[in-house]
Write an enzyme that holds these catalytic residues in place. Sequence first.
Site, short mmCIF file in Angstrom:
data_model
loop_
_atom_site.label_atom_id
_atom_site.label_comp_id
_atom_site.label_asym_id
_atom_site.label_seq_id
_atom_site.Cartn_x
_atom_site.Cartn_y
_atom_site.Cartn_z
N LYS A 1 -7.37 -6.63 7.21
CA LYS A 1 -8.28 -6.74 6.05
C LYS A 1 -7.62 -7.49 4.91
CE LYS A 1 -10.02 -3.08 4.02
NZ LYS A 1 -10.66 -1.83 3.62
N LYS B 1 -4.92 -6.27 -1.53
CA LYS B 1 -3.96 -6.63 -2.58
C LYS B 1 -2.55 -6.17 -2.21
CE LYS B 1 -5.24 -2.70 -5.38
NZ LYS B 1 -6.51 -2.44 -4.72
N LYS C 1 -1.76 9.02 2.19
CA LYS C 1 -1.03 8.74 0.95
C LYS C 1 0.23 9.57 0.85
CE LYS C 1 -4.69 7.07 -2.13
NZ LYS C 1 -5.41 7.32 -3.39
#
Length: 335
Positions: free
Chosen positions: A198, A201, A116
Amino acid sequence: MSNDNKKIVLTCAQPTGKLHLGNYLGAVKNWVALLKDHECFFGIVDMHAITMPYVPADLRRSTLECAAQYIACGLDPKDCHIFIQSQVTGHAELAWILSCLTPVGQLQRMTQFKDKSNKQNESISSGLLYYPVLMAADILLYNTDIVPVGHDQKQHIELTRDLAEKFNSHYSETFKVPEAYIPKVGARIMSLQNPENKMSKSDPNQNGTLYLLDDPKILRKKIMSAVTDSGSEIVASEEKPGITNLLNILSVASNTTVKDLEKQFQGLGYADLKKAVADAVTKMFTPIRKKYNQLIADKNYLNEILKNGADAAQKKAYRTLSKVYRKSGYLERGK
Ligand code: AMP
Ligand code: TRP
């Protein structure tokens, strides 16, 4: 079985907005299966959500929408405690105590922190670094036995176990050491447009992602335009990632094994398979969408569910926190 004898299950999710088929089959459906035989806590972790840049109005809306989606998926508030993290006192307090037992180096080495922080250009908050400690507090506050999570959270559960053991040996036996529960079935649902990746979103091609709240016409359109593979046989194999993904989806959605589906579809074409997937997915999502629409239209009812969830969570959280405060050497309040 009374709640006193049941093992405690806790899991949490960030209020990230719309849930997709991967979230439903890979996570939520497995949690629902645990409701009957366990005492279950389910937290929507809005305090974790502010570790990355965000917009307050969006967070407020998506927290409520997420709660409604999870309830609509079968997390029935009669059978579990659904709560919003910031509405329960104790998460941040326990995280502080635990952070004083956590070496900074251990946090800097966490995979998710590295991923991140690499993606972010703006300055990285210490909240992002401390995220796993808050997660450990979420879990330990409820004397949790079992934590159902995806594989990506395994390292965070290991840190939680380390911290529980560290606190127990540093002070005295206080926390249960929880176990991660990573279900094998329903595993990975792939993007319909790029079955090597995968379903997600954040996929730039949103036609590959099936959202629970998508209109049935849109779902059908996305499924009928799913990428398929060369050849015409309907079999699951490494050379056929598109067909394998469609078979996997149909298998979970219709409760039929992939082997049986292969037999059923012998001699039929890809379009027949897609049509069956579209029928099964819309059938599975329709009651969820209806329930969601009811819930989101009745904010009073939704808020009442969340208040009851927070009350139940708070009782347990206070009990743990006061024990921890006593052992940490803090004076009792009001004395
Ligand atoms: P995320 O949306 O990445 O925060 O994931 C929330 C939960 O859904 C985690 O438990 C993930 O393991 C699960 N999940 C997300 N995407 C998929 C997918 N494509 N297939 C299966 N499970 C998934
Ligand atoms: N970190 C988890 C995720 O991103 C969410 C989470 C926060 C969590 N606290 C938790 C999961 C406690 C399980 C238990 O998916």
